[in-house]
Structure formats: C-alpha cells, structure tokens
Scaffold this active site. Structure first.
Site, short mmCIF file in Angstrom:
data_model
loop_
_atom_site.label_atom_id
_atom_site.label_comp_id
_atom_site.label_asym_id
_atom_site.label_seq_id
_atom_site.Cartn_x
_atom_site.Cartn_y
_atom_site.Cartn_z
CD GLU A 143 -1.05 -6.34 5.24
OE1 GLU A 143 -0.91 -6.57 4.01
OE2 GLU A 143 -1.51 -5.26 5.65
CG HIS A 145 -3.47 -3.69 3.10
ND1 HIS A 145 -2.37 -3.33 3.85
CD2 HIS A 145 -4.05 -2.54 2.69
CE1 HIS A 145 -2.29 -2.01 3.92
NE2 HIS A 145 -3.29 -1.50 3.23
CB CYS A 165 -0.97 -0.06 1.17
SG CYS A 165 -2.38 1.04 0.94
#
Ligand code: MN
Length: 239
Positions: free
Chosen positions: A218, A216, A113
């Site tokens: 993660e 994202h 990001c």
C-alpha cells in the site's frame, strides 16, 4: 450496475499525545490504495464484542489486516524477549476474531506486515521476536527513513501460488519489520521468500483466499505509484 467491493481495514489505535484520547486509525496509504484498486475502504474499530466482529464481517467483501506493533509472544506461547514491543492485547484478540469470522464466512483476507504475522499465529505458527534471533538474516529489513515506496530487497516468488502466478519469479519490495515468521502455521504455504531466507509471503492451501505479505504494497502503490503493487490491489479486489 457495477457492484461495490467493500474493504474493511482493521484499525490500529494509539493515544498519540497521551491526552487520554485513544485514536483508532489506519494510514492513508491503505484507503488510497484500496480506492485506486477499485474498492470502497472502511475502517473497522477495535472491539472485544464477538457478535460485533461477526457483524463487521457481514458488512464487508474483503478484509485487510493492517500493520502495526508487535503481536504478544504469549499468543504463540513464547516468553517475551527484550526487543519485543509492548503489545496491545485488545488489538491482538480483535485481529484474531476478524480472521476467525472472515474464514467462517469465506471473506478473502489480505494481511500486511503485522497482518501477515497474525495470520501465521492464528494458524499456529510462531515469530522471530526480533530478526537478530535469525542468524541467516543479512539484508536491510528495517529501511528506516527511506521513502516508504523505495524498494530495498527482492523476494523470490513460488510458482503455483497467487504471487508467483501473477508476478513471475521475483519482485522488489520495501521492508519495515524487525520481526518475521519462524515456524509456518498449519495449512499455509510460503509464496515469497527474501534472499536471506525470510518468509515474505504466505497463502493458504485450501478454503477461502488468504494472502499475507511482509512488505507494504500500500505504501509502494500510494506513495510511489508502483505499477506491480497497483496490479496487486487491482487483482486482489477482483477475488
Ligand atoms: Mn523484508
């Protein structure tokens, strides 16, 4: 014996309760994804001491640039537009130094990001300070209160890139950004694009491995057990 892959994650910082205590932190999705991906996560506290940044990079095998607030438009020579958030100049220059030393010492980089955006700025690229300044945007890039692991739009992947070679033609991703890449930095390639034409993945042409992703992974892996994002972390931590 299996070698540990030490993954340094750039810290964010904030005075959460305006008590005068600035906390440096990363969201637990990062440490969880890195751990489950086969790495050993450590948080890199923000510093303006260049020799300290060099020492950080000597300690790690992989650099992850975490997400966070908007980068100062001054870094890409633009005046501030109304929608841009108040930047953290100390964090901006810290992230730029991390990139500089990671490249110098051939440490692979994953930028997530804001992390992708600052890689682009490091290489001389620019950003849309808000996606309203890109008239082609029609998809939901700020998913708001949806679960962080819920994918909201697709991205098309470029053949011959790391993303294209490992994940085929397209991926579903989440989206938590009100900014995006405008002009691509020198020496970078576009490896993923949304269906409204926004750059969602970048890699470098030569030199040590660099991947920047606008979404994202993660969150999708840690919060949702997404198998593609699990594969992403496992593949990356073998680089
Ligand atoms: Mn998006």
């Amino acid at each position: 014996m299996e070698r540990n892959i030490v993954v340094g994650v750039s810290a964010a910082r904030r005075d959460f309760d305006r008590s005068g205590f600035i906390r440096e932190y990363v969201n637990e999705h990062y440490s969880d994804s890195i751990t489950r991906g086969g790495g050993v996560p450590i948080i890199l506290p923000i510093t303006d001491d260049e020799s300290m940044v060099s020492k950080y990079i000597d300690m790690i095998d992989y650099l992850v640039l975490s997400g966070g607030q908007d980068i100062s438009p001054k870094l890409y020579n633009e005046e501030f537009l109304p929608e841009v958030e108040v930047p953290d100049l100390k964090r901006d220059s810290f992230d730029m130094l991390l990139i500089k030393y990671a490249i110098k010492k051939k440490i692979p980089i994953l930028g997530i990001c804001r992390g992708m955006q600052i890689i682009n700025v490091y290489f001389g690229g620019t950003l849309y300070q808000d996606l309203r300044y890109n008239e082609n945007i029609f998809l939901k890039h700020i998913q708001g209160l949806d679960s962080p692991s819920t994918p909201v739009h697709k991205i098309k992947l470029q053949k011959g890139s790391f993303l294209g070679d490992n994940f085929g033609d397209e991926l579903w991703v989440n989206s938590y950004h009100h900014q995006g890449i405008k002009e691509l930095g020198e020496g970078l390639i576009i490896s993923a694009c949304s269906n409204d034409g926004l750059i969602e993945g970048i890699e470098n042409k030569d030199g040590s491995f660099i991947l920047g992703v606008q979404w994202h992974p993660e969150m999708m892996f840690s919060a949702g057990g997404n198998v593609e994002m699990e594969k992403l972390f496992k593949k990356l931590l073998k680089k």
